[in-house]
Design an enzyme around this catalytic site. Sequence first.
Site, PDB file in Angstrom:
ATOM      1  CE  LYS A  14      32.722 -28.855 -25.467  1.00 31.37           C
ATOM      2  NZ  LYS A  14      32.390 -30.275 -25.691  1.00 31.37           N
ATOM      3  NE  ARG A  88      37.713 -30.868 -29.561  1.00 32.72           N
ATOM      4  CZ  ARG A  88      36.577 -30.182 -29.699  1.00 32.72           C
ATOM      5  NH1 ARG A  88      36.551 -28.893 -29.552  1.00 32.72           N
ATOM      6  NH2 ARG A  88      35.460 -30.828 -29.961  1.00 32.72           N
ATOM      7  NE  ARG A 127      24.702 -32.286 -31.490  1.00 31.91           N
ATOM      8  CZ  ARG A 127      25.823 -31.876 -30.903  1.00 31.91           C
ATOM      9  NH1 ARG A 127      25.781 -31.276 -29.724  1.00 31.91           N
ATOM     10  NH2 ARG A 127      26.980 -32.105 -31.462  1.00 31.91           N
ATOM     11  NE  ARG A 161      28.602 -30.906 -34.934  1.00 32.72           N
ATOM     12  CZ  ARG A 161      29.295 -30.697 -33.830  1.00 32.72           C
ATOM     13  NH1 ARG A 161      28.901 -29.796 -32.957  1.00 32.72           N
ATOM     14  NH2 ARG A 161      30.381 -31.401 -33.589  1.00 32.72           N
ATOM     15  NE  ARG A 172      32.056 -35.095 -32.473  1.00 36.29           N
ATOM     16  CZ  ARG A 172      30.733 -34.917 -32.498  1.00 36.29           C
ATOM     17  NH1 ARG A 172      29.969 -35.708 -33.237  1.00 36.29           N
ATOM     18  NH2 ARG A 172      30.177 -33.971 -31.785  1.00 36.29           N
TER      19      ARG A 172
END
Length: 216
Positions: A14, A88, A127, A161, A172
């Site tokens: 996103k 969300r 990531r 992160r 998540r």
Amino acid sequence: MVNIILLGPPGAGKGTQAKRLVDERDMVQLSTGDMLRAARSSGTEMGKRVAAVMDRGNLVTDDIVIGLIEEQLVHPHGGGFIFDGFPRTLKQADALGDLMARIGQNIDVVLEIRVDDEALKHRIVGRYTCGTCGAVYHDENHPTRVPGVCDNCGGTTMKRRADDTEEALKTRMLAYYRDTSPLIGYYYAKGKLATVDGLAEMDTVAAAIAKVLDRT
Ligand code: ADP
Ligand code: ZN
């Protein structure tokens, strides 16, 4: 002007797609994840309160994120808004509808970026980003050319992160399926849903999104 929501699980891409739309179409990206991370790194009271919740991968309360979005929705933006990571929950979706109506706007299209869970896990756990310019890399799929040095700006501080761990990712994903995925039906029923394949190459995903926006 089109106002859009990017909907999809963590790691669907996103943020990457939102940044392209900002560059190419003069849209404004409103990412509650980015806003919350900014609040915590600037050490505000709210930032401190949400830090632990975010690191574990749980959702922050609706009131906090709705408040953050409300602050940004003062008047329409000519290029349109991109909501990224918001709404969300169903409560957030209803609130967004009201906030947009207040400035004489509405959501034109909701882009669901669809991906499979195993691919997500691989993407997220490897990531990292450049602390200077925000360029996104991946240990296996797309490492920097020189280890530790950003291809884009030459920066040498790479960041990961705190919630990009396997453990936090489980939480998540659960939050996504339990609280966020009902929004797919919610916007489908309003005739606003479009789905793109998020497992395709970045450029292909961008092209699919462009096609939807151009016919909206
Ligand atoms: P992701 O890459 O998992 O989609 P984001 O950067 O959008 O993550 O958000 C990171 C974290 O910030 C979430 O796991 C959650 O704790 C919090 N957060 C962001 N947006 C919202 C929201 N709309 N409602 C509740 N919590 C949110
Ligand atoms: Zn950089």
